[in-house]
Design a protein around this motif. Structure first.
Motif, PDB file in Angstrom:
ATOM      1  N   VAL A  39     -27.192 -31.936   2.937  1.00  0.00           N
ATOM      2  CA  VAL A  39     -26.087 -31.147   2.391  1.00  0.00           C
ATOM      3  C   VAL A  39     -26.600 -29.866   1.747  1.00  0.00           C
ATOM      4  N   LYS A  40     -27.726 -29.961   1.034  1.00  0.00           N
ATOM      5  CA  LYS A  40     -28.235 -28.800   0.300  1.00  0.00           C
ATOM      6  C   LYS A  40     -28.861 -27.751   1.213  1.00  0.00           C
ATOM      7  N   ASP A 106     -15.981 -26.595  -3.900  1.00  0.00           N
ATOM      8  CA  ASP A 106     -16.828 -26.059  -2.838  1.00  0.00           C
ATOM      9  C   ASP A 106     -17.350 -27.148  -1.902  1.00  0.00           C
ATOM     10  N   LEU A 107     -17.447 -28.363  -2.422  1.00  0.00           N
ATOM     11  CA  LEU A 107     -18.017 -29.470  -1.655  1.00  0.00           C
ATOM     12  C   LEU A 107     -17.326 -30.772  -2.032  1.00  0.00           C
ATOM     13  N   ILE A 108     -16.985 -31.564  -1.010  1.00  0.00           N
ATOM     14  CA  ILE A 108     -16.519 -32.934  -1.219  1.00  0.00           C
ATOM     15  C   ILE A 108     -17.541 -33.866  -0.587  1.00  0.00           C
ATOM     16  N   THR A 109     -18.020 -34.835  -1.364  1.00  0.00           N
ATOM     17  CA  THR A 109     -18.919 -35.848  -0.817  1.00  0.00           C
ATOM     18  C   THR A 109     -18.212 -37.199  -0.828  1.00  0.00           C
ATOM     19  N   ALA A 110     -18.413 -37.951   0.250  1.00  0.00           N
ATOM     20  CA  ALA A 110     -17.829 -39.298   0.367  1.00  0.00           C
ATOM     21  C   ALA A 110     -18.910 -40.207   0.945  1.00  0.00           C
ATOM     22  N   PHE A 111     -19.694 -40.801   0.061  1.00  0.00           N
ATOM     23  CA  PHE A 111     -20.816 -41.650   0.467  1.00  0.00           C
ATOM     24  C   PHE A 111     -20.368 -43.100   0.401  1.00  0.00           C
ATOM     25  N   LEU A 131     -10.191 -28.709  -1.167  1.00  0.00           N
ATOM     26  CA  LEU A 131     -11.373 -28.005  -0.674  1.00  0.00           C
ATOM     27  C   LEU A 131     -11.058 -26.551  -0.322  1.00  0.00           C
ATOM     28  N   LYS A 132     -11.915 -25.646  -0.788  1.00  0.00           N
ATOM     29  CA  LYS A 132     -11.766 -24.229  -0.467  1.00  0.00           C
ATOM     30  C   LYS A 132     -11.989 -23.999   1.026  1.00  0.00           C
ATOM     31  N   VAL A 133     -11.405 -22.936   1.545  1.00  0.00           N
ATOM     32  CA  VAL A 133     -11.745 -22.484   2.897  1.00  0.00           C
ATOM     33  C   VAL A 133     -13.229 -22.135   2.920  1.00  0.00           C
ATOM     34  N   ASP A 134     -13.922 -22.536   3.972  1.00  0.00           N
ATOM     35  CA  ASP A 134     -15.374 -22.401   4.120  1.00  0.00           C
ATOM     36  C   ASP A 134     -16.155 -23.369   3.239  1.00  0.00           C
ATOM     37  N   GLY A 135     -15.424 -24.298   2.570  1.00  0.00           N
ATOM     38  CA  GLY A 135     -16.095 -25.339   1.815  1.00  0.00           C
ATOM     39  C   GLY A 135     -16.582 -26.445   2.740  1.00  0.00           C
ATOM     40  N   TYR A 136     -17.336 -27.384   2.184  1.00  0.00           N
ATOM     41  CA  TYR A 136     -17.975 -28.428   2.986  1.00  0.00           C
ATOM     42  C   TYR A 136     -17.446 -29.819   2.617  1.00  0.00           C
ATOM     43  N   PHE A 137     -17.292 -30.634   3.634  1.00  0.00           N
ATOM     44  CA  PHE A 137     -16.885 -32.033   3.465  1.00  0.00           C
ATOM     45  C   PHE A 137     -17.992 -32.868   4.096  1.00  0.00           C
ATOM     46  N   THR A 211     -23.266 -43.420   9.847  1.00  0.00           N
ATOM     47  CA  THR A 211     -23.280 -42.068  10.405  1.00  0.00           C
ATOM     48  C   THR A 211     -23.169 -41.048   9.278  1.00  0.00           C
ATOM     49  N   LEU A 212     -23.953 -39.991   9.378  1.00  0.00           N
ATOM     50  CA  LEU A 212     -23.889 -38.862   8.449  1.00  0.00           C
ATOM     51  C   LEU A 212     -23.158 -37.717   9.150  1.00  0.00           C
ATOM     52  N   ILE A 213     -22.137 -37.171   8.489  1.00  0.00           N
ATOM     53  CA  ILE A 213     -21.345 -36.072   9.052  1.00  0.00           C
ATOM     54  C   ILE A 213     -21.180 -34.997   7.989  1.00  0.00           C
ATOM     55  N   ILE A 214     -21.502 -33.756   8.333  1.00  0.00           N
ATOM     56  CA  ILE A 214     -21.245 -32.619   7.454  1.00  0.00           C
ATOM     57  C   ILE A 214     -20.353 -31.645   8.200  1.00  0.00           C
ATOM     58  N   MET A 215     -19.246 -31.245   7.575  1.00  0.00           N
ATOM     59  CA  MET A 215     -18.265 -30.349   8.208  1.00  0.00           C
ATOM     60  C   MET A 215     -17.964 -29.150   7.299  1.00  0.00           C
ATOM     61  N   ARG A 216     -17.599 -28.042   7.935  1.00  0.00           N
ATOM     62  CA  ARG A 216     -17.157 -26.861   7.207  1.00  0.00           C
ATOM     63  C   ARG A 216     -15.674 -26.633   7.490  1.00  0.00           C
ATOM     64  N   LYS A 217     -14.922 -26.342   6.444  1.00  0.00           N
ATOM     65  CA  LYS A 217     -13.485 -26.136   6.584  1.00  0.00           C
ATOM     66  C   LYS A 217     -13.187 -24.724   7.080  1.00  0.00           C
TER      67      LYS A 217
END
Length: 219
Positions: A39-40, A106-111, A131-137, A211-217
């Motif tokens: 994520v970082k 800016d970021l939502i984490t769901a572990f 979540l902001k536009v261009d933020g990460y989920f 599964t690990l998934i990182i998405m941008r809004k």
């Protein structure tokens, strides 16, 4: 997460970290470190919303300028407050489907979180509002596959973990309900509700049951 599941976590809270580390052979801790590192690569700081924050380990490792921790368990939140007492952390005792977001993040984490949503579609829809536009989920979740290793892992999770967890915590009745809480969810079932997102990272973690998934809004 329904009310019955919350009651289980309330009982397990004090020994939750110890039991999780032992029954997962430390794998969950390794997954969390991989998750934070991945994520970082994309976002290093800002405002974080950690969903199903449990005892606060994810937020502690993320260590953002401002952090909202969302969990329906009062006892889990109390332990998290102790861990993060010197951080800019705000604790919300509520559900993903129904809480009101205090501000855009800016970021939502769901572990290990989305499988516990009572209504996956409503939960993700409500979180999306925060979540902001261009933020990460970013998500790590147990997800179904046809591999033999996955089937063996699920046998361990549903048959062996409740026994070991019961011995460690003394909460045998709570752990007897544990297998019913594990939903055989697929990547596709999760991703179907993220139509306005771009997947920027997706990988199967080892052992192959998460599964690990990182998405941008998108705008």
């Amino acid at each position: 997460m329904d009310t019955k599941n919350v009651e289980i976590y309330e009982k397990l809270a004090k020994k939750y970290d110890l039991a999780t580390n032992i029954v997962s052979f430390g794998i969950e801790k390794i997954w969390r470190k991989i998750f934070v590192k991945k994520v970082k690569k994309y976002i290093k700081n800002g405002v974080l919303l950690d969903v199903a924050s449990a005892t606060g380990d994810m937020a502690k490792e993320m260590d953002f300028d401002k952090m909202y921790l969302l969990d329906p368990s009062e006892q889990m939140n109390k332990i998290a407050q102790e861990k993060l007492k010197n951080k800019n952390a705000i604790f919300i005792q509520n559900y993903a489907e129904t809480f009101e977001c205090p501000q855009k993040v800016d970021l939502i984490t769901a572990f290990m979180a989305v499988r516990n949503f009572d209504n996956l579609e409503e939960g993700i829809k409500n979180l999306d509002k925060c979540l902001k536009v261009d933020g990460y989920f970013a998500i790590v979740e147990l997800t179904k596959s046809d591999s033999i290793l996955f089937k063996l892992s699920m046998f361990y999770m549903t048959k062996v973990v409740p026994l070991i967890g019961g011995i460690i915590t003394g909460e045998f009745e709570a752990y007897k309900k544990f297998p019913k809480m594990i939903k055989n969810i697929t990547d596709e079932e999760i991703l179907q509700y993220f139509n306005n997102y771009e997947i920027i990272e997706k990988q199967r973690l080892f052992p192959p049951m998460a599964t690990l998934i990182i998405m941008r809004k998108n705008g």
